[in-house]
Design an enzyme around this catalytic site. Sequence first.
Site, PDB file in Angstrom:
ATOM      1  N   ARG A  89     -10.724  -0.885  14.965  1.00 57.52           N
ATOM      2  CA  ARG A  89     -10.617  -0.069  13.763  1.00 57.52           C
ATOM      3  C   ARG A  89     -11.707  -0.483  12.780  1.00 57.52           C
ATOM      4  O   ARG A  89     -12.618   0.285  12.519  1.00 57.52           O
ATOM      5  CB  ARG A  89      -9.206  -0.205  13.160  1.00 57.52           C
ATOM      6  CG  ARG A  89      -8.963   0.698  11.974  1.00 57.52           C
ATOM      7  CD  ARG A  89      -7.494   0.757  11.578  1.00 57.52           C
ATOM      8  NE  ARG A  89      -6.980  -0.449  10.961  1.00 57.52           N
ATOM      9  CZ  ARG A  89      -5.743  -0.592  10.499  1.00 57.52           C
ATOM     10  NH1 ARG A  89      -4.878   0.415  10.602  1.00 57.52           N
ATOM     11  NH2 ARG A  89      -5.338  -1.721   9.947  1.00 57.52           N
ATOM     12  N   TYR A 105      15.951  30.828   7.665  1.00 61.75           N
ATOM     13  CA  TYR A 105      14.735  31.469   8.176  1.00 61.75           C
ATOM     14  C   TYR A 105      14.737  31.517   9.700  1.00 61.75           C
ATOM     15  O   TYR A 105      15.119  30.538  10.357  1.00 61.75           O
ATOM     16  CB  TYR A 105      13.500  30.665   7.757  1.00 61.75           C
ATOM     17  CG  TYR A 105      13.139  30.759   6.294  1.00 61.75           C
ATOM     18  CD1 TYR A 105      12.873  31.994   5.699  1.00 61.75           C
ATOM     19  CD2 TYR A 105      13.020  29.605   5.527  1.00 61.75           C
ATOM     20  CE1 TYR A 105      12.513  32.067   4.359  1.00 61.75           C
ATOM     21  CE2 TYR A 105      12.650  29.669   4.189  1.00 61.75           C
ATOM     22  CZ  TYR A 105      12.402  30.901   3.615  1.00 61.75           C
ATOM     23  OH  TYR A 105      12.041  30.967   2.302  1.00 61.75           O
ATOM     24  N   LYS A 149       0.836  -1.205   0.000  1.00 65.19           N
ATOM     25  CA  LYS A 149       0.000   0.000   0.000  1.00 65.19           C
ATOM     26  C   LYS A 149       0.871   1.255   0.000  1.00 65.19           C
ATOM     27  O   LYS A 149       2.074   1.179   0.303  1.00 65.19           O
ATOM     28  CB  LYS A 149      -0.927  -0.022   1.218  1.00 65.19           C
ATOM     29  CG  LYS A 149      -0.212  -0.024   2.557  1.00 65.19           C
ATOM     30  CD  LYS A 149      -1.153  -0.411   3.696  1.00 65.19           C
ATOM     31  CE  LYS A 149      -0.426  -0.433   5.022  1.00 65.19           C
ATOM     32  NZ  LYS A 149      -1.213  -1.115   6.082  1.00 65.19           N
ATOM     33  N   MET A 173      11.738  24.671   2.234  1.00 66.84           N
ATOM     34  CA  MET A 173      10.884  23.830   1.400  1.00 66.84           C
ATOM     35  C   MET A 173      11.703  22.942   0.459  1.00 66.84           C
ATOM     36  O   MET A 173      11.408  21.757   0.288  1.00 66.84           O
ATOM     37  CB  MET A 173       9.920  24.704   0.587  1.00 66.84           C
ATOM     38  CG  MET A 173       8.855  23.911  -0.138  1.00 66.84           C
ATOM     39  SD  MET A 173       7.753  24.930  -1.128  1.00 66.84           S
ATOM     40  CE  MET A 173       6.802  25.763   0.122  1.00 66.84           C
TER      41      MET A 173
HETATM   42  C1  LIG Z   1      -0.517  -1.973   6.901  1.00 64.51           C
HETATM   43  C2  LIG Z   1      -1.046  -3.259   7.343  1.00 64.51           C
HETATM   44  C3  LIG Z   1      -0.186  -4.358   7.514  1.00 64.51           C
HETATM   45  C4  LIG Z   1       1.318  -4.253   7.462  1.00 64.51           C
HETATM   46  O1  LIG Z   1       1.782  -3.773   8.693  1.00 64.51           O
HETATM   47  P1  LIG Z   1       3.363  -3.747   9.002  1.00 64.51           P
HETATM   48  O2  LIG Z   1       3.430  -3.299  10.406  1.00 64.51           O
HETATM   49  O3  LIG Z   1       3.945  -2.775   8.045  1.00 64.51           O
HETATM   50  O4  LIG Z   1       3.829  -5.131   8.778  1.00 64.51           O
HETATM   51  C5  LIG Z   1      -0.752  -5.587   7.777  1.00 64.51           C
HETATM   52  N1  LIG Z   1      -2.089  -5.730   7.883  1.00 64.51           N
HETATM   53  C6  LIG Z   1      -2.942  -4.692   7.767  1.00 64.51           C
HETATM   54  C7  LIG Z   1      -4.402  -4.916   7.916  1.00 64.51           C
HETATM   55  C8  LIG Z   1      -2.456  -3.428   7.502  1.00 64.51           C
HETATM   56  O5  LIG Z   1      -3.297  -2.387   7.399  1.00 64.51           O
END
Ligand SMILES: *Cc1c(COP(=O)(O)O)cnc(C)c1O
Length: 373
Positions: free
Chosen positions: A134, A268, A38, A316
């Site tokens: 969650r 700055y 992701k 920046m």
């Molecule tokens: C992002 C995520 C992971 C990966 O987590 P890591 O700590 O990077 O291994 C695994 N499962 C779910 C549901 C996630 O959202």
Amino acid sequence: MNCLRRCWAEIDLSAVKYNIEQYRTCLKGGTELLCVVKANCYGHSDKLVVPYLEQLGVKWFAVSNLIEAEHLRALGVDGEIIILGYSPEENADDLIKYNIIQACTEYSYAQKLNENAKTGKVRLHIAIDTGMTRIGLHSGTKADADEIQKIAALENVQVEGMFTHYAVADCADDESCAYTAFQTEKILAVDEELKKRGVALSCVHFLNSAGGIYHSNEKSTLARLGIILYGLYPDPSNPLPFEPKPVMTLKAVISQVKYIEAGTSVGYGRTFTADKRIKLATITAGYADGFPRALSNKGEIIIKGTRCKIVGRICMDQFMCDVSALDNVQAGDVATLFGSDITADDIAKLTGTIGYEIVCGIAERVPRVESRK
Ligand SMILES: *Cc1c(COP(=O)(O)O)cnc(C)c1O
């Protein structure tokens, strides 16, 4: 146009390979690897990393949303893809078209997907909320099993698996370990209950990176490997059985080197004033590249093997550092902002965050370049 020599991120695919090989040795039984890719592979470029993962034999991938999933298909990925986050129900047919597995939070969401799917069945993995609070079913073993059976009875969805997510798998203290064990028991209880009712799910998974290391369990069909794949620690205060190799090295060039006299302020807000004559280099990266402004007057970078202090505020697109310790340094030389000596985890510690946020925050304008060491 090739405009690489300003600020760029080198992506070391041999480190990816190493991290995966080491991680696999920690998994038990038939637990298969799922790579969490992701957020553009946590900022590392899915275009570079994911085809390589497929070459290494990885069959499962997870993303956060449909745009990321479609992007993987466009890259030619033919492994399984799970969306761990939310997809709007009006995109049900896109899920079908790209053959994507969607995380399902509850019956009412499954119902909406069911109504919107016109071209086939939406594949689902049911999220079980065992303590992360969650997403997912959260009503206890029997009620959760009832809800899964209700979802499975819908015509245009196909329930293929279920999963849960740990809240403290990266922590080593007793209370956290007990909590993780409790989360594991909860999802396995739902699985048992379903089996009793003659419902068998092919895929039940609950391990994240830390889970696969500290709580490895052959009952998890998949281990969802995220942060360790990229060579960072789930929790840098908790050691791993192997030292992961950071995949990303952020580099930038020096645009100018000059001496400044005692009493000269830098940048700055004039937050730094030289107390003696020093040699100063200007670096061509800033917070718009994702190099945290919180490193102002705090962090160090590496030039020709020497650690140099950041002085003044990070701007920046540029910042300044003290290169007095270096004899032969000039405009055009390359600085390493983080990588394997100063890691993204080190920077996170200085800036009050986690390595995940540092690498995910590297801006789109920073080109990602493949390297194999
Ligand atoms: C992002 C995520 C992971 C990966 O987590 P890591 O700590 O990077 O291994 C695994 N499962 C779910 C549901 C996630 O959202």
